[in-house]
Design an enzyme around this catalytic site. Sequence first.
Site, PDB file in Angstrom:
ATOM      1  N   GLU A   1      -2.183  -7.481  -0.437  1.00  0.00           N
ATOM      2  CA  GLU A   1      -3.028  -7.230   0.745  1.00  0.00           C
ATOM      3  C   GLU A   1      -3.999  -6.140   0.342  1.00  0.00           C
ATOM      4  O   GLU A   1      -3.625  -4.977   0.193  1.00  0.00           O
ATOM      5  CB  GLU A   1      -2.185  -6.776   1.941  1.00  0.00           C
ATOM      6  CG  GLU A   1      -3.021  -6.575   3.186  1.00  0.00           C
ATOM      7  CD  GLU A   1      -2.292  -5.793   4.270  1.00  0.00           C
ATOM      8  OE1 GLU A   1      -2.943  -5.502   5.298  1.00  0.00           O
ATOM      9  OE2 GLU A   1      -1.117  -5.465   4.089  1.00  0.00           O
TER      10      GLU A   1
ATOM     11  N   CYS B   1      -6.924  -1.465   7.249  1.00  0.00           N
ATOM     12  CA  CYS B   1      -7.717  -2.621   6.832  1.00  0.00           C
ATOM     13  C   CYS B   1      -8.200  -3.427   8.033  1.00  0.00           C
ATOM     14  O   CYS B   1      -9.012  -4.333   7.887  1.00  0.00           O
ATOM     15  CB  CYS B   1      -6.910  -3.495   5.885  1.00  0.00           C
ATOM     16  SG  CYS B   1      -5.320  -4.014   6.529  1.00  0.00           S
TER      17      CYS B   1
END
Length: 354
Positions: free
Chosen positions: A248, A282
Amino acid sequence: MTTALLIDGELVPGEGPLLAVENPATEEVFAQLPQASAGQFEQAVAAARRAFESGVWRDAELRRSVLLRLAELVEQHDAAFRSLLVQESGTPIALCQGLHVGGPVNMMRHFAERTVVDRTRALGQDPRTPPSESLVRYEPVGVVGGIGAYNSPLLFLVSKAIAALAAGCTSVYTPSPLTPLATLMFGELALGAGVPPGVLNIVVGGVDLARSLTTHPGIDKVSFTGSVAVGRQVMMQAAQGLRGVVLELGGKSAAIVLPGADLAKISLPLHGRYLRNSGQGCQSPTRLLVHESRLADFVDAAREAYSKIPVGDPMDPATMAGPLITAAHRERVEGYVARAIRDGARVLLGGGRP
């Protein structure tokens, strides 16, 4: 507050160099702990391998009951987790219950219930020569190495190590050395929940330990959250042993403001979204694409919104934006602003340190 590592079902002090944990809001060291030594890392991997191969964790009903019990224990210690997370990460306490504790608890319960779901799929028969019948069946991959980031310590621990446990794997997990304490507290509760020895191992260390996690022959799969540059390195290191990787790697989406948008209604939620966790996430939409016809109105609405955003002590429930994780990170962000101004940008509101 525990500073002990979790290795093979025991809480043990680290044998490596001392790690200082700093409170980002005060820039003062509030905890110190010894990191894992190279030998202790080897012990953790060996324990995870033994636990996996012994079959002690294969029973789905056992996994379900233990993970549900662990979720309950984390929920019972909600206040202690919130206090610790604010101190080590600087995240505002108003965010903690939902984002940093409640979210991971809900995720754990979801994973626990998925342990007993049979996802086997029959693909049917093929009568051609030679005749065959095919199934898709999911099996645990083995020992999963997890590397967490500083901005959501429990969320990463649950989405990597606990997800692996739910699937029947065992795990060696290392949190960010900037925010290790909530993860170590979680490890202590895992023992109380009945996680068998070796199934979950938590070790704390720096770059060398994380590199060992991606290259060790006893690790079957690696899960990492962080930057694209480091993710590329993790993938190359894991590839040497043909290990699977789950990455990720940041990436921040754009928020698009269309001509018909109600600026008075959306402005505070829009800016608040990327200011959550002080922009360290994020999921932060840090590119705002505004229709040219609404730009002047958008700037006015933004000024109004920012006047309502409290910046300050993260222990204050009213605070919406707290500190960045380290002084170095703050200086890096300030450098982005300075570079933009050198390239012709204008500061329309704010500017400087609060």
